[in-house]
Design a protein around this motif. Structure first.
Motif, PDB file in Angstrom:
ATOM      1  N   LEU A   1     -24.850  -8.081  34.826  1.00  0.00           N
ATOM      2  CA  LEU A   1     -24.981  -8.192  33.383  1.00  0.00           C
ATOM      3  C   LEU A   1     -23.647  -7.804  32.783  1.00  0.00           C
ATOM      4  O   LEU A   1     -23.130  -6.707  33.042  1.00  0.00           O
ATOM      5  CB  LEU A   1     -26.088  -7.262  32.868  1.00  0.00           C
ATOM      6  CG  LEU A   1     -26.137  -7.021  31.355  1.00  0.00           C
ATOM      7  CD1 LEU A   1     -26.451  -8.317  30.622  1.00  0.00           C
ATOM      8  CD2 LEU A   1     -27.159  -5.950  31.032  1.00  0.00           C
ATOM      9  N   VAL A   2     -23.063  -8.706  32.000  1.00  0.00           N
ATOM     10  CA  VAL A   2     -21.786  -8.424  31.369  1.00  0.00           C
ATOM     11  C   VAL A   2     -21.866  -8.776  29.889  1.00  0.00           C
ATOM     12  O   VAL A   2     -22.687  -9.601  29.489  1.00  0.00           O
ATOM     13  CB  VAL A   2     -20.627  -9.207  32.035  1.00  0.00           C
ATOM     14  CG1 VAL A   2     -20.440  -8.762  33.462  1.00  0.00           C
ATOM     15  CG2 VAL A   2     -20.869 -10.705  31.936  1.00  0.00           C
ATOM     16  N   GLN A   3     -20.998  -8.174  29.116  1.00  0.00           N
ATOM     17  CA  GLN A   3     -20.916  -8.505  27.700  1.00  0.00           C
ATOM     18  C   GLN A   3     -20.090  -9.768  27.526  1.00  0.00           C
ATOM     19  O   GLN A   3     -19.234 -10.096  28.362  1.00  0.00           O
ATOM     20  CB  GLN A   3     -20.276  -7.361  26.922  1.00  0.00           C
ATOM     21  CG  GLN A   3     -21.156  -6.132  26.786  1.00  0.00           C
ATOM     22  CD  GLN A   3     -20.548  -5.088  25.867  1.00  0.00           C
ATOM     23  OE1 GLN A   3     -19.335  -4.990  25.755  1.00  0.00           O
ATOM     24  NE2 GLN A   3     -21.400  -4.309  25.218  1.00  0.00           N
ATOM     25  N   ALA A   4     -20.351 -10.465  26.458  1.00  0.00           N
ATOM     26  CA  ALA A   4     -19.555 -11.641  26.144  1.00  0.00           C
ATOM     27  C   ALA A   4     -18.081 -11.254  26.096  1.00  0.00           C
ATOM     28  O   ALA A   4     -17.718 -10.201  25.554  1.00  0.00           O
ATOM     29  CB  ALA A   4     -19.992 -12.232  24.814  1.00  0.00           C
TER      30      ALA A   4
ATOM     31  N   LEU B   1     -16.621 -11.460  35.649  1.00  0.00           N
ATOM     32  CA  LEU B   1     -17.476 -11.213  36.806  1.00  0.00           C
ATOM     33  C   LEU B   1     -16.988 -12.096  37.942  1.00  0.00           C
ATOM     34  O   LEU B   1     -16.540 -13.235  37.697  1.00  0.00           O
ATOM     35  CB  LEU B   1     -18.928 -11.553  36.467  1.00  0.00           C
ATOM     36  CG  LEU B   1     -20.028 -11.062  37.406  1.00  0.00           C
ATOM     37  CD1 LEU B   1     -20.084  -9.541  37.407  1.00  0.00           C
ATOM     38  CD2 LEU B   1     -21.376 -11.630  36.962  1.00  0.00           C
ATOM     39  N   ARG B   2     -17.044 -11.589  39.161  1.00  0.00           N
ATOM     40  CA  ARG B   2     -16.670 -12.405  40.312  1.00  0.00           C
ATOM     41  C   ARG B   2     -17.875 -12.557  41.235  1.00  0.00           C
ATOM     42  O   ARG B   2     -18.460 -11.565  41.679  1.00  0.00           O
ATOM     43  CB  ARG B   2     -15.504 -11.809  41.090  1.00  0.00           C
ATOM     44  CG  ARG B   2     -14.964 -12.779  42.150  1.00  0.00           C
ATOM     45  CD  ARG B   2     -13.781 -12.238  42.918  1.00  0.00           C
ATOM     46  NE  ARG B   2     -14.175 -11.328  43.994  1.00  0.00           N
ATOM     47  CZ  ARG B   2     -13.424 -11.045  45.040  1.00  0.00           C
ATOM     48  NH1 ARG B   2     -12.228 -11.606  45.172  1.00  0.00           N
ATOM     49  NH2 ARG B   2     -13.854 -10.189  45.962  1.00  0.00           N
TER      50      ARG B   2
ATOM     51  N   ASP C   1     -23.038 -19.068  29.365  1.00  0.00           N
ATOM     52  CA  ASP C   1     -22.760 -19.070  30.802  1.00  0.00           C
ATOM     53  C   ASP C   1     -23.882 -18.395  31.596  1.00  0.00           C
ATOM     54  O   ASP C   1     -23.899 -18.464  32.824  1.00  0.00           O
ATOM     55  CB  ASP C   1     -21.448 -18.333  31.107  1.00  0.00           C
ATOM     56  CG  ASP C   1     -20.233 -19.037  30.551  1.00  0.00           C
ATOM     57  OD1 ASP C   1     -19.337 -18.357  30.029  1.00  0.00           O
ATOM     58  OD2 ASP C   1     -20.170 -20.285  30.653  1.00  0.00           O
ATOM     59  N   ALA C   2     -24.798 -17.742  30.910  1.00  0.00           N
ATOM     60  CA  ALA C   2     -25.888 -17.059  31.587  1.00  0.00           C
ATOM     61  C   ALA C   2     -26.754 -18.068  32.326  1.00  0.00           C
ATOM     62  O   ALA C   2     -27.180 -19.081  31.761  1.00  0.00           O
ATOM     63  CB  ALA C   2     -26.737 -16.291  30.580  1.00  0.00           C
TER      64      ALA C   2
ATOM     65  N   VAL D   1     -26.652 -14.325  36.676  1.00  0.00           N
ATOM     66  CA  VAL D   1     -25.588 -13.857  35.792  1.00  0.00           C
ATOM     67  C   VAL D   1     -26.164 -13.805  34.381  1.00  0.00           C
ATOM     68  O   VAL D   1     -26.668 -14.810  33.871  1.00  0.00           O
ATOM     69  CB  VAL D   1     -24.364 -14.783  35.838  1.00  0.00           C
ATOM     70  CG1 VAL D   1     -23.350 -14.373  34.766  1.00  0.00           C
ATOM     71  CG2 VAL D   1     -23.720 -14.743  37.218  1.00  0.00           C
ATOM     72  N   THR D   2     -26.076 -12.641  33.763  1.00  0.00           N
ATOM     73  CA  THR D   2     -26.583 -12.448  32.410  1.00  0.00           C
ATOM     74  C   THR D   2     -25.419 -12.035  31.516  1.00  0.00           C
ATOM     75  O   THR D   2     -24.650 -11.146  31.875  1.00  0.00           O
ATOM     76  CB  THR D   2     -27.675 -11.375  32.381  1.00  0.00           C
ATOM     77  OG1 THR D   2     -28.717 -11.739  33.301  1.00  0.00           O
ATOM     78  CG2 THR D   2     -28.267 -11.248  30.983  1.00  0.00           C
ATOM     79  N   VAL D   3     -25.309 -12.683  30.379  1.00  0.00           N
ATOM     80  CA  VAL D   3     -24.224 -12.396  29.444  1.00  0.00           C
ATOM     81  C   VAL D   3     -24.832 -12.010  28.108  1.00  0.00           C
ATOM     82  O   VAL D   3     -25.552 -12.795  27.491  1.00  0.00           O
ATOM     83  CB  VAL D   3     -23.296 -13.609  29.271  1.00  0.00           C
ATOM     84  CG1 VAL D   3     -22.127 -13.245  28.353  1.00  0.00           C
ATOM     85  CG2 VAL D   3     -22.779 -14.098  30.617  1.00  0.00           C
TER      86      VAL D   3
END
Length: 123
Positions: A11-14, A18-19, A90-91, A119-121
């Motif tokens: 989980l990343v912020q906009a 992430l790789r 992109d999620a 992948v969660t954005v």
């Protein structure tokens, strides 16, 4: 038979990065073109990026061009997807894929699929 195992879900912020990694079993990794596809809820699986056997040919979907980088290390039987400047759109579940064509840009070219990694954005 080749098994593909993705890792790097998160989980990343906009705007973040992430790789993803995809490790392949077997000794024939270098004989496959590799690719990444993704599927968001309610949408069809779509092409993201692909790299040829030697890494000399790379293609990206227009939606990720300039933000994502695909690479491979044949000595480690691994393909990577570095994702920068992530956007909420992109999620998706990201799938690693292998095929025998020069590059793999369509599902019909895929011989092996990984199990997928989420992948969660967040916006």
């Amino acid at each position: 038979q080749v098994q593909l195992v993705e890792s790097g879900r998160g989980l990343v912020q906009a705007g973040g990065s992430l790789r993803l990694s995809c490790a392949a079993s077997g000794r024939t990794f270098s004989t496959y073109a590799m690719g990444w596809f993704r599927q968001a809820p309610g949408k069809e699986r779509e092409f993201v990026a692909t790299i040829s056997r030697s890494g000399g040919t790379i293609q990206y979907a227009d939606s990720v061009k300039g933000r994502f980088t695909i690479s491979r290390d044949n000595a480690k039987n691994t393909v990577y997807l570095l994702m920068n400047s992530l956007k909420p759109e992109d999620a998706a579940v990201y799938y690693c894929a292998a095929g025998f064509t020069t590059v793999v840009v369509g599902a019909g070219q895929i011989v092996y699929w990984g199990q997928g990694t989420q992948v969660t954005v967040s916006s």
